[in-house]
Write an enzyme that holds these catalytic residues in place. Structure first.
Site, mmCIF file in Angstrom:
data_model
loop_
_atom_site.group_PDB
_atom_site.id
_atom_site.type_symbol
_atom_site.label_atom_id
_atom_site.label_comp_id
_atom_site.label_asym_id
_atom_site.label_seq_id
_atom_site.Cartn_x
_atom_site.Cartn_y
_atom_site.Cartn_z
ATOM 1 N N GLU A 37 0.827 -1.207 0.000
ATOM 2 C CA GLU A 37 0.000 0.000 0.000
ATOM 3 C C GLU A 37 0.862 1.259 0.000
ATOM 4 O O GLU A 37 0.554 2.227 -0.681
ATOM 5 C CB GLU A 37 -0.946 0.004 1.203
ATOM 6 C CG GLU A 37 -2.101 -0.947 1.058
ATOM 7 C CD GLU A 37 -3.001 -0.608 -0.130
ATOM 8 O OE1 GLU A 37 -3.043 0.558 -0.550
ATOM 9 O OE2 GLU A 37 -3.646 -1.535 -0.651
ATOM 10 N N TYR A 120 -5.501 6.650 5.432
ATOM 11 C CA TYR A 120 -5.563 5.745 4.279
ATOM 12 C C TYR A 120 -4.816 4.429 4.551
ATOM 13 O O TYR A 120 -5.355 3.337 4.378
ATOM 14 C CB TYR A 120 -4.992 6.423 3.018
ATOM 15 C CG TYR A 120 -4.917 5.422 1.900
ATOM 16 C CD1 TYR A 120 -6.055 5.113 1.168
ATOM 17 C CD2 TYR A 120 -3.755 4.705 1.651
ATOM 18 C CE1 TYR A 120 -6.033 4.131 0.198
ATOM 19 C CE2 TYR A 120 -3.718 3.716 0.691
ATOM 20 C CZ TYR A 120 -4.854 3.435 -0.039
ATOM 21 O OH TYR A 120 -4.835 2.447 -0.977
ATOM 22 N N ASP A 138 -8.930 6.116 -1.871
ATOM 23 C CA ASP A 138 -7.790 6.537 -2.685
ATOM 24 C C ASP A 138 -8.346 7.178 -3.959
ATOM 25 O O ASP A 138 -9.562 7.395 -4.067
ATOM 26 C CB ASP A 138 -6.868 5.340 -2.993
ATOM 27 C CG ASP A 138 -7.534 4.325 -3.917
ATOM 28 O OD1 ASP A 138 -8.763 4.443 -4.156
ATOM 29 O OD2 ASP A 138 -6.834 3.433 -4.419
ATOM 30 N N CYS A 207 -25.680 4.824 -11.292
ATOM 31 C CA CYS A 207 -24.677 5.892 -11.350
ATOM 32 C C CYS A 207 -25.333 7.240 -11.696
ATOM 33 O O CYS A 207 -25.804 7.447 -12.812
ATOM 34 C CB CYS A 207 -23.621 5.530 -12.396
ATOM 35 S SG CYS A 207 -22.364 6.786 -12.575
#
Ligand code: SF4
Length: 366
Positions: A37, A120, A138, A207
């Site tokens: 990460e 994060y 992210d 969406c």
């Protein structure tokens, strides 16, 4: 009956079919997830995976990293930039070995107290390694959520960010944080990318941005400050076939990295005059330019750097090896061109080394 919402189910099903084999997905080992990460922040996936594999091969465990020499960690990091991340990895590994039995803490507050571990990274490791219901936001997740929910504030604004983090948390299905967080990131990477593949998307009906026909306007870009131009000059001083390099101090820009001495071109001076002045100020050496090697342009954070690089020689004859008086460095070294490969340089200087290696004019010392 499934208690998943249609959005959760669609993303999880999509991930089941489309997940890529990535290094940390073999075992979801907390150490491997953490390293991966951190490397992938600010780095493209394909490139990042090569770095992850190299890093884990050299430092396969938390203990092996904790015992590492900083110089070696920086060298493995060379090319990724943001070197503070590499230093923090090392510091955090040492802290985890000393205080947490050599494992990544399972508690979010303890994790966030480690050097370089923010919201994060803590969320990424806790959800993927321990399946804890911690969100991750992210750039991939920002894209997906800002389009699905039509977030109309600039993406880095506190308004948008708090909505995204809250939404990312609320979407995690109970007991399935590991899969779901990866699903949404992978989806943002492979389908809902910078140029989204709406034709292939299983979420079109849910969406908002697609429904409104404004996909190209989501996410709303962060306001960018224009890049600041900076002109610098550096010198490759060659003496008896060897090159002088110096190590930058622990504070300031690029701490602990090696460089060819130089600095910012001042008002009213040429880059060639600048490099001669800098060698006098930084090392108390009287040098002259032999020739211009190249002009290199590169970006560094918010700066647009123009680096003029010169080949230098001492003004006077020296039989032996003159001692530098170091004013802007902690160490200086005379090295052969081949030995430059052992040291970690900022991106602009690494580019310069590559250019010299390809240029026949310098075959005599390369
Ligand atoms: S429809 Fe297009 S914009 Fe919306 S989630 Fe799917 S890929 Fe992204």
């Amino acid at each position: 009956m499934s208690d998943l919402t249609p959005l959760q189910k669609t993303l999880l099903d999509w991930f089941e079919e489309n997940r890529r084999d990535l290094p940390w997905r073999k075992r979801y080992d907390p150490y491997e997830v953490w390293i991966s990460e951190v490397i992938l922040q600010q780095t493209q996936m394909d490139r990042g995976v090569q770095y992850i594999e190299r890093f884990l091969e050299r430092f396969p465990t938390m203990e092996s990293l904790a015992e590492a020499d900083e110089e070696e960690v920086l060298k493995l990091w060379e090319g990724l930039g943001y070197y503070a991340r590499a230093r923090n990895l090392l510091l955090a590994a040492r802290q985890m070995v000393a205080e947490h039995g050599g494992t990544f803490p399972e508690d979010v507050q303890t994790a966030r107290a480690l050097p370089g571990v923010g919201r994060y990274t803590a969320g990424a490791v806790l959800s993927q390694a321990y399946n804890q219901e911690e969100p991750i936001v992210d750039a991939n997740v920002e894209r997906v959520l800002s389009r699905l929910f039509d977030v109309d504030a600039p993406i880095k604004s506190s308004q948008a960010q708090s909505f995204l983090w809250e939404t990312a948390r609320s979407l995690i299905p109970k007991g399935r944080a590991r899969e779901f967080n990866q699903a949404i990131m992978e989806f943002g990477n492979l389908i809902c990318g910078k140029k989204p593949s709406c034709m292939l998307c299983p979420l079109t009906e849910q969406c908002e941005a697609h429904y409104l026909g404004i996909v190209d306007h989501r996410p709303v870009p962060a306001e960018r400050r224009p890049a600041v131009p900076v002109e610098v000059a550096s010198g490759v001083l060659v003496h008896k076939g060897y090159i002088f390099i110096q190590k930058r101090p622990e504070d300031g820009v690029w701490p602990g990295l090696w460089e060819f001495p130089g600095g910012n071109v001042e008002k009213g001076e040429t880059p060639a005059e600048c490099v001669v002045r800098e060698f006098m100020e930084e090392l108390e050496w009287d040098v002259e330019t032999a020739e211009k090697i190249a002009i290199i342009r590169h970006g560094y954070t918010t700066f647009k750097v123009t680096l003029s690089a010169f080949l230098l020689r001492f003004k006077d004859e020296h039989e032996g090896w003159p001692e530098p008086v170091l004013h802007a460095a902690t160490e200086g070294q005379w090295v052969s061109f081949a030995e430059l490969g052992k040291y970690t340089f900022p991106a602009g200087h690494r580019k310069l080394i590559d250019m010299i290696a390809r240029d026949m004019r310098y075959a005599w010392f390369v």
